[in-house]
Design an enzyme around this catalytic site. Structure first.
Site, PDB file in Angstrom:
ATOM      1  N   GLY A 144       0.609  -1.043   0.089  1.00  0.00           N
ATOM      2  CA  GLY A 144       0.191  -0.258  -0.200  1.00  0.00           C
ATOM      3  C   GLY A 144       0.708   1.287  -0.314  1.00  0.00           C
ATOM      4  O   GLY A 144       1.347   1.034   1.026  1.00  0.00           O
ATOM      5  N   HIS A 168      10.424  37.803   4.538  1.00  0.00           N
ATOM      6  CA  HIS A 168      12.357  36.923   3.186  1.00  0.00           C
ATOM      7  C   HIS A 168      13.322  37.001   4.503  1.00  0.00           C
ATOM      8  O   HIS A 168      12.978  38.092   5.604  1.00  0.00           O
ATOM      9  CB  HIS A 168      12.490  38.044   1.962  1.00  0.00           C
ATOM     10  CG  HIS A 168      13.513  37.915   1.908  1.00  0.00           C
ATOM     11  ND1 HIS A 168      13.746  36.842   0.727  1.00  0.00           N
ATOM     12  CD2 HIS A 168      14.838  38.356   1.834  1.00  0.00           C
ATOM     13  CE1 HIS A 168      14.404  36.231  -0.043  1.00  0.00           C
ATOM     14  NE2 HIS A 168      15.574  37.455   1.017  1.00  0.00           N
TER      15      HIS A 168
HETATM   16  P1  NAD Z   1      -4.622   4.953   1.983  1.00  0.00           P
HETATM   17  O1  NAD Z   1      -5.608   5.003   1.512  1.00  0.00           O
HETATM   18  O2  NAD Z   1      -3.576   6.185   1.900  1.00  0.00           O
HETATM   19  O3  NAD Z   1      -3.437   4.014   1.303  1.00  0.00           O
HETATM   20  C1  NAD Z   1      -3.974   2.687   0.879  1.00  0.00           C
HETATM   21  C2  NAD Z   1      -3.143   2.447  -0.617  1.00  0.00           C
HETATM   22  O4  NAD Z   1      -2.855   1.424  -0.428  1.00  0.00           O
HETATM   23  C3  NAD Z   1      -3.591   3.257  -1.913  1.00  0.00           C
HETATM   24  O5  NAD Z   1      -2.382   4.141  -2.205  1.00  0.00           O
HETATM   25  C4  NAD Z   1      -4.008   1.934  -2.483  1.00  0.00           C
HETATM   26  O6  NAD Z   1      -4.011   1.872  -3.522  1.00  0.00           O
HETATM   27  C5  NAD Z   1      -3.353   0.504  -1.869  1.00  0.00           C
HETATM   28  N1  NAD Z   1      -3.798  -0.619  -1.785  1.00  0.00           N
HETATM   29  C6  NAD Z   1      -5.035  -0.650  -1.655  1.00  0.00           C
HETATM   30  N2  NAD Z   1      -4.881  -2.212  -0.864  1.00  0.00           N
HETATM   31  C7  NAD Z   1      -4.111  -3.305  -2.240  1.00  0.00           C
HETATM   32  C8  NAD Z   1      -3.492  -4.179  -2.161  1.00  0.00           C
HETATM   33  N3  NAD Z   1      -4.263  -5.756  -1.789  1.00  0.00           N
HETATM   34  N4  NAD Z   1      -2.156  -4.313  -2.222  1.00  0.00           N
HETATM   35  C9  NAD Z   1      -1.386  -3.063  -3.137  1.00  0.00           C
HETATM   36  N5  NAD Z   1      -2.134  -2.199  -2.521  1.00  0.00           N
HETATM   37  C10 NAD Z   1      -3.704  -2.013  -2.152  1.00  0.00           C
HETATM   38  O7  NAD Z   1      -4.542   4.121   3.334  1.00  0.00           O
HETATM   39  P2  NAD Z   1      -3.470   4.365   4.905  1.00  0.00           P
HETATM   40  O8  NAD Z   1      -1.843   4.870   3.909  1.00  0.00           O
HETATM   41  O9  NAD Z   1      -3.447   2.662   5.197  1.00  0.00           O
HETATM   42  O10 NAD Z   1      -4.233   5.280   5.417  1.00  0.00           O
HETATM   43  C11 NAD Z   1      -5.856   5.331   5.949  1.00  0.00           C
HETATM   44  C12 NAD Z   1      -5.840   6.520   6.670  1.00  0.00           C
HETATM   45  O11 NAD Z   1      -5.004   7.374   7.188  1.00  0.00           O
HETATM   46  C13 NAD Z   1      -5.975   7.165   5.070  1.00  0.00           C
HETATM   47  O12 NAD Z   1      -7.450   7.266   3.959  1.00  0.00           O
HETATM   48  C14 NAD Z   1      -5.765   9.241   6.105  1.00  0.00           C
HETATM   49  O13 NAD Z   1      -7.037   9.633   5.487  1.00  0.00           O
HETATM   50  C15 NAD Z   1      -4.755   8.698   7.821  1.00  0.00           C
HETATM   51  N6  NAD Z   1      -3.893   9.115   7.270  1.00  0.00           N
HETATM   52  C16 NAD Z   1      -3.396  10.605   7.215  1.00  0.00           C
HETATM   53  C17 NAD Z   1      -2.240  11.476   7.344  1.00  0.00           C
HETATM   54  C18 NAD Z   1      -2.044  12.570   7.330  1.00  0.00           C
HETATM   55  O14 NAD Z   1      -3.107  13.214   6.979  1.00  0.00           O
HETATM   56  N7  NAD Z   1      -0.763  12.354   7.437  1.00  0.00           N
HETATM   57  C19 NAD Z   1      -1.587  10.416   8.143  1.00  0.00           C
HETATM   58  C20 NAD Z   1      -1.573   8.214   7.941  1.00  0.00           C
HETATM   59  C21 NAD Z   1      -2.797   7.964   7.211  1.00  0.00           C
END
Ligand code: NAD
Ligand code: FAD
Length: 465
Positions: free
Chosen positions: A183, A444
């Protein structure tokens, strides 16, 4: 069974729930909050705060490593750095503990009653909490569901052994030699980058054809470049299939349909988060759902009068500041104040290296919404402060409506741009035009100067490019 009655019951003391309870207490509402684990929720205990602490440790370690290997362009050298990860994790846990205590203190100050235990709905006005001293029944006029979210588990790669979630990754006692991240979203790339800086050989397996699919290619370009420089292998369009026979790695199907085994000491699965509703007794209510999430209206009301839902349990964007803003709003609604969700934008930040910030509409979203656009982009390569920080990668981009010149969206990618989110959010919330931003004097030398320059670029007269 102990009976408690109150005007407002909040279930879950994450950023959504505890903020709601504090604001309700300030407004003189008789409020009870129930929490089954630790005050502060995912964000404080296993999310935002601990991840940013470990990202900071990794940044410091990388800087020290650069100095030790003579890679700084300004001639800094140092001895080879050593990191005691156990001590770093203990430092991070200390910060979490201080903030836990802070939340407890704030709730007490607002005269909120805290009940520890797992809450379960009996009906739309009654909740039973299993506490250490037995069940307690709580009757409330209004109830807020703020039970948050938990990591999604892949059925063919369940958590346990060397397969870990973000929570496990933030508690490791040593840096894994080989880390496979499944992911390439927020968590996978924030933590994957940190572990690469700490010395792990990191491979990211992303199902879609690009990393951070939420952001456009211009914004993610500098991240991809940096990941390559850090030695991170990114496999897009790749599917995780399951552990290898000896559980010493991950089998995947690559974009060209071939099977490949990736050796791994740890496999970090970060494929999204799901709402926490198990055991909450939702079958005793009649709520409308949005998939697995609770459907809400513009006042965070659910389909049942007197029951509200806020934060991650209501779906994307799953961000702590959105949960807090909803919590504050619902407390005021319960107090009888005229509130509704009228936010123009919720800043989203990805704490990768470099960082990404986005508020409001991206160019593609604005085009899809039918706007004629003026877009201005200013590179950090032309910003003095970025150069003095040795961080020239990235840019600030302003998206405005042609004609009215109302700013619809602002995005940036670059080192340290997370702190620009406050200015970007304010501009969108106040309905700023390109001229408003161009006409605001920015000190700046700061990274922020790229903001009016991007606005001036959209107006056709940037000064420094
Ligand atoms: P995410 O939705 O950001 O990313 C998940 C990723 O996994 C996606 O790119 C997706 O395409 C991929 N994916 C899904 N199934 C897969 C598979 N079987 N094999 C390979 N890739 C796959 O989710 P996350 O990183 O788990 O984060 C969860 C939530 O937590 C996010 O929605 C976010 O809002 C929140 N979060 C926010 C922050 C921040 O604000 N900086 C930081 C961490 C988490
Ligand atoms: P939560 O924080 O999940 O809190 C819900 C609480 O409810 C929990 O404490 C839980 O124990 C309790 N609960 C659940 N069920 C019951 C029950 N039946 N009875 C009693 N209590 C119950 N967001 C950002 O904005 N910025 C970031 O940098 C960021 N980084 C993150 C990094 C990681 C690794 C992770 C995992 C998440 C990150 N997030 C970030 C997302 C952020 O943590 C969430 O958006 C936020 O915590 C949601 O708040 P919440 O109040 O809705 O739920």
């Amino acid at each position: 069974m102990t009976e408690i009655t109150c005007k407002l019951l909040v279930i879950g003391a994450g950023p959504g729930g505890y903020v709601c309870a504090i604001r309700a207490g300030q407004l003189g509402i008789d409020t009870v909050i129930v929490e089954s684990t630790r005050l502060g929720g995912s964000c404080l205990n296993v999310g935002c705060i601990p991840s940013k602490a470990m990202i900071h440790v990794a940044e410091e370690f990388e800087k020290a490593t650069e100095a030790a290997t003579g890679k700084t362009p300004f001639g800094l050298t140092a001895a080879e750095p050593k990191l005691d990860l156990k001590q770093a994790v203990a430092w991070k846990d200390g910060i979490v503990q201080r903030l836990n205590n802070g939340v407890a203190g704030l709730l007490r100050k607002a005269k909120v009653k805290i009940v520890h235990g797992k809450a379960r709905f009996r009906d739309g006005k009654t909740v039973v909490v299993e506490t250490e001293t037995g069940p307690k029944t709580i009757q409330a006029e209004a109830i807020v569901i703020a039970t948050g979210s938990a990591p999604v588990e892949l059925p063919f790669l369940p958590f346990g052994g060397n397969v870990i979630s973000s929570t496990g990754a933030l508690a490791l006692s040593e840096v894994p030699k080989r880390l496979v991240v499944v992911g390439g979203g927020y968590i996978g790339l924030e933590l994957g980058t940190a572990f690469a800086k700490l010395g792990a050989k990191v491979t990211v397996v992303e199902a879609q054809d690009k990393i951070l699919p939420l952001y456009d290619a211009e914004l993610t370009g500098p991240i991809s470049k940096r990941l390559t420089a850090l030695g991170v292998e990114v496999l897009t369009g790749a599917k995780a299939l399951g552990p290898t026979a000896k559980s010493d790695g991950l089998r995947i199907e690559t974009a060209d349909g071939k099977e490949r085994s990736l050796p791994a000491d740890k496999i970090l699965v970060t494929v999204g988060r799901k709402p926490v509703t198990d055991g909450l007794g939702l079958q005793n209510l009649v709520l409308d759902m949005d998939g697995r999430f609770i459907r809400i209206g513009e006042r965070c009301e659910t389909a049942m009068r007197g029951i509200y839902a806020i934060g991650d349990v209501t779906g994307e964007p799953m961000l702590a500041h959105r949960a807090m803003a909803q919590g504050e709003m619902v407390a005021e609604i319960v107090a009888g104040l005229p509130r509704a969700w009228d936010k123009r934008g919720i800043a989203a930040i990805c704490f990768t290296d470099p960082e990404i910030v986005s508020v409001g509409l991206s160019p593609d979203e604005a085009k899809r919404a039918g706007h004629e656009l003026k877009i201005g982009q200013f590179p950090f390569a032309a910003n003095g402060r970025a150069m003095t920080r040795h961080g020239e990668a990235g840019f600030v981009r302003v998206v405005a409506q042609a004609g009215s010149e109302l700013v619809l969206g602002i995005q940036a990618v670059g080192q340290g741009v997370s702190e620009l989110s406050a200015a970007f959010g304010l501009a969108i919330e106040m309905g700023a035009t390109l001229q408003d931003i161009a006409g605001t004097i920015h000190a700046h030398p700061t990274l922020g100067e790229a903001f009016p320059e991007a606005a001036m670029k959209a107006l056709g007269h940037a000064l420094h490019i």
